[in-house]
Design an enzyme around this catalytic site. Structure first.
Site, PDB file in Angstrom:
ATOM      1  N   MET A 159     -25.255  14.498 -22.097  1.00 44.97           N
ATOM      2  CA  MET A 159     -24.501  15.503 -22.844  1.00 44.97           C
ATOM      3  C   MET A 159     -23.727  14.868 -23.992  1.00 44.97           C
ATOM      4  SD  MET A 159     -24.241  18.694 -23.067  1.00 44.97           S
ATOM      5  CE  MET A 159     -24.421  19.752 -21.646  1.00 44.97           C
ATOM      6  N   GLN A 194       0.821  -1.221   0.000  1.00 41.87           N
ATOM      7  CA  GLN A 194       0.000   0.000   0.000  1.00 41.87           C
ATOM      8  C   GLN A 194       0.849   1.262   0.000  1.00 41.87           C
ATOM      9  OE1 GLN A 194      -3.175  -0.411   2.985  1.00 41.87           O
ATOM     10  NE2 GLN A 194      -4.427  -1.380   1.403  1.00 41.87           N
ATOM     11  N   LYS A 244       3.751   6.344   8.758  1.00 42.38           N
ATOM     12  CA  LYS A 244       3.223   5.722   9.966  1.00 42.38           C
ATOM     13  C   LYS A 244       4.093   6.004  11.191  1.00 42.38           C
ATOM     14  CE  LYS A 244       1.605   1.366  11.845  1.00 42.38           C
ATOM     15  NZ  LYS A 244       1.467  -0.088  11.661  1.00 42.38           N
TER      16      LYS A 244
END
Lengths: 563, 166
Positions: free
Chosen positions: A477, A112, A161
């Site tokens: 659109m 991560q 961290k």
């Protein structure tokens, strides 16, 4: 007093006056979520990080305060990018805190890990990677200062961290000084004077107002100046709520889907007073044919906005609150008979307004026209102090055209980036700031599916937003452009199937309502507004309806399509 | 037109990327870029050579100023200034070439900084035109490799780009 980095963040946010943050936890930010547990900060748990950032954005636009989002590293951080870019393009003050892998693992492709500072560098006003716990408090102070001052924008703080778990002495700085950052707030008096004299000498002036007017909280000053000098006002999408829609000086929105009167006034003007607007391509169309007769006065707090697309004859760098006050002071001392000076011009503008007003035809068979839903959404909300948000596309343009605005910070829409999926989370963010106001998202069936997961967030926190889906079964659109400019070759714009939005709402624990005939529209809206729960309204609207007027991309007012 | 822009920035990691990213993100071109610490270790100086019409150069100046870590921006092209670049050139040094290399190096007030059996490395400092001229003169002898620093610039006289509040 020594605190952990996580505690320092919580204490700093409280010291900064933050009451609500939007986020979703994950591995590396667990120490921070632990510090949040039982703290006075209200945390809204979202279902996707993009939702958190749009909510912080909606909260910010509705209140004028800095929104805050908190997410974990890696995918949590990358999921915020669209939300951050949305806020960046519209200059919305926001602080986004992302977790990062421990400092000693950065660069090792850790689990991560994402270089979110690198990824968001071009779409933040500034960003930080904090490497030492003792830098945290000062960094947060700086981040809020940068986000909210000058031309506002999102600031990202990436916190490894170990910086969260290590301890440092906590002292929240009272003030902040950044030697390389000193935005110009006060408009140069000589330039303002030149601007005023130019306005005085003009016969056909137009006030062209952008989102900066909202950001500066200067709408009252604008009203005083426009009405005092009898100058018509056109606004960009970002500033629809900066001037009362139904005032006689209002020309409505300008640009690609702007009114005939606004675009004609810009084209014929001898002086254009650009206030916190930036002449973007959706406003100007073809630059070569844009406002051929006008001298340009351009007021903006951001020097880069001035002269970027259109050369300014009189540039004024400064905060609109300051500049508008100066202009109003000059007007108060001046003896000009403004009503007389601009009588002819305003008469011409009125003729344009009457010639081609915004309009649509009701369906003889009772089919629902999307414009009708929007008009009714406002009419039935009057007196309930409503805030409207939008998604992006046809529904957004119709909302800009057919809603009525009375005061600032009541129309929250993704203007610059044009982010489908913005409206629902932005509405939730606004509702979190104002639990007792009516907050309505004008949506399309395409856009709403881009962040539909946040409906459960609204249910969980009792944030009773109302979503009006103008359901035409197509990416409206895109469909419109394909019809007009691609020979009706509807490549990938038609949804073969859509979810049953009523059942979907019920599955989420919200309320689902449906209207398939015009005669049912008012009842559905009334019931939705009465209901003390989030409501999804599914309006089956006429697919053939298009957004007009339209100045095709790269065209001028001469190319305007009226129907 | 070619412009030489001097920029004082906070000496922090990531600042170079911010400046370079601004140029690439907005489609401005960079001909050369140098960066190093100044007399104040907290401040770095960048020299960027770029090309563009006046409107583009004005945008570059404004956009650079908008970066939070940028302390000061000056377009030195507009004033009296000195520009220098240092170049290292590795040349074929066969027996018959050597006198010509030494002669040219002498004429251009360069220095031979490294010698091997087959190569001479020459250091030349100067303006664009001087460097260009030297490279033209030695090209027939056989250039093996060229390393250029990019341009640095400083204004003439007592004026400085002192790091104060912008």
């Amino acid at each position: 007093m020594k605190l952990t980095g996580a505690q320092i963040i919580v204490e700093s946010l409280l010291a900064q006056g933050v009451d609500t943050i939007f986020g979703l936890p994950g591995g590396v930010v667990l120490p921070l979520y632990d510090a949040l547990y039982g703290s006075k900060l209200k945390h809204i748990l979202v279902r996707h990080e993009q939702g958190a950032v749009h909510m912080a954005d909606g909260y910010s636009r509705a209140t004028g305060r800095c929104g805050v989002a908190l997410v974990t590293s890696g995918p949590g951080a990358t999921n915020t990018v669209t939300g951050i870019a949305t806020a960046y393009m519209d200059s919305i003050p926001m602080v986004v805190i992302t977790g990062q892998v421990p400092a000693n693992l950065i660069g090792n492709d850790a689990f991560q890990e994402a270089d979110i500072v690198g990824i968001t560098r071009p779409c933040t006003k500034h960003n930080y990677l904090v490497r030492d716990t003792k830098d945290l408090a000062r960094t947060i102070k700086e981040a809020f200062y940068i986000a909210t001052s000058g031309k506002p924008g999102p600031v990202l703080i990436d916190v490894p961290k170990d910086v969260l778990t290590k301890q440092a002495e906590f002292l929240y700085p009272e003030s902040v000084h950044i030697r390389s950052y000193n935005p110009t707030v006060e408009g140069h008096i000589a330039q303002v004077k030149r601007a005023f004299e130019k306005i005085k000498a003009s016969k056909k002036p137009v006030l062209y107002v952008g989102g900066g007017m909202i950001l500066s909280n200067a709408a009252d000053e604008l009203f005083r100046f426009a009405t005092g000098c009898h100058i018509p006002v056109t606004t960009t999408l970002m500033a629809m709520d900066s001037f009362p829609t139904r005032h006689e000086l209002s020309l409505g929105m300008l640009g690609m889907h702007g009114t005939y009167a606004a675009n004609m006034a810009m084209h014929e003007a001898d002086v254009i007073i650009a206030l916190g607007s930036r002449f973007d391509d959706r406003v100007t169309g073809n630059l070569a044919g844009f406002a051929p007769n006008a001298d340009i006065i351009h007021v903006d707090i951001d020097p880069t906005s001035i002269g970027k697309n259109v050369a300014a004859d009189i540039p004024v760098v400064g905060d609109l609150m300051d500049v508008m006050k100066k202009l109003n002071a000059m007007r108060a001392e001046d003896k000009t008979d403004w009503a007389d000076a601009h009588r002819e011009w305003l008469k011409t503008a009125d003729e344009w307004k009457n010639l081609y007003p915004l309009r649509y035809d009701r369906s003889p068979e009772g089919k629902i026209k999307p414009q009708y839903v929007i008009q009714q959404a406002y009419e039935l909300a009057k007196g309930m102090d409503p805030i409207f948000t939008t998604e992006v596309g046809q529904s957004q343009m119709w909302a800009a055209q057919f809603l009525t605005f009375e005061k600032p910070r009541t129309f929250l829409t993704s203007g610059g980036l044009g982010t489908m999926g913005y409206g629902l989370p932005a509405a939730i963010g606004a509702q979190a700031a104002f639990p007792n106001r009516l907050v309505v998202d004008i949506a399309g069936d395409g856009s709403i599916q881009m962040n539909i997961q946040e409906l459960i967030t609204a249910v969980q926190y009792g944030l009773n937003v109302k979503v009006a889906i103008l359901n035409n079964g197509v990416l409206g659109m895109v469909h419109q452009w394909q019809e007009l400019f691609f020979g009706k070759r509807y490549s990938a714009s038609e949804f073969q199937v859509n979810p049953d939005f009523v059942k979907l709402a019920e599955a989420y624990g919200a309320v689902g309502l449906r209207a398939t005939k015009e005669s049912e529209v008012q009842d559905v809206l009334k019931e939705a507004y009465r209901t003390q729960k989030p409501v999804l309204m599914d309006f089956a609207v006429d697919r053939e309806e298009k957004v007009f007027p339209m100045v095709p991309a790269g065209g001028t007012v001469k190319d305007i399509l009226l129907a | 037109m070619r412009h030489t822009i001097s920029i004082l920035v906070e000496n922090r990691f990531g600042v170079l990327t911010r400046v370079a990213g601004l140029f690439s993100g907005r489609g401005f071109n960079i001909e050369s870029l140098t960066v190093a610490e100044t007399q104040d270790p907290q401040v770095s100086r960048m020299t960027i050579v770029t090309r563009g019409e006046d409107r583009i150069i004005e945008q570059i100046n404004k956009q650079l100023n908008k970066l939070i870590d940028v302390i000061k921006v000056t377009d030195v092209t507009a004033e009296e200034h000195v520009e220098r670049e240092l170049v290292l050139i590795k040349l074929n040094a066969e027996e018959k070439n050597r006198p010509e290399i030494l002669r040219m190096t002498d004429i251009f007030r360069g220095k031979v900084v490294d010698v091997s059996a087959r190569s001479y490395t020459v250091e030349i400092t100067g303006s664009d035109s001087k460097i260009k001229a030297f490279l033209e003169m030695v090209r027939p002898l056989g250039i093996q490799e060229v390393a250029r620093t990019g341009k640095v610039a400083i204004s003439r006289g007592a004026r400085t780009l002192a790091p104060k509040n912008k």
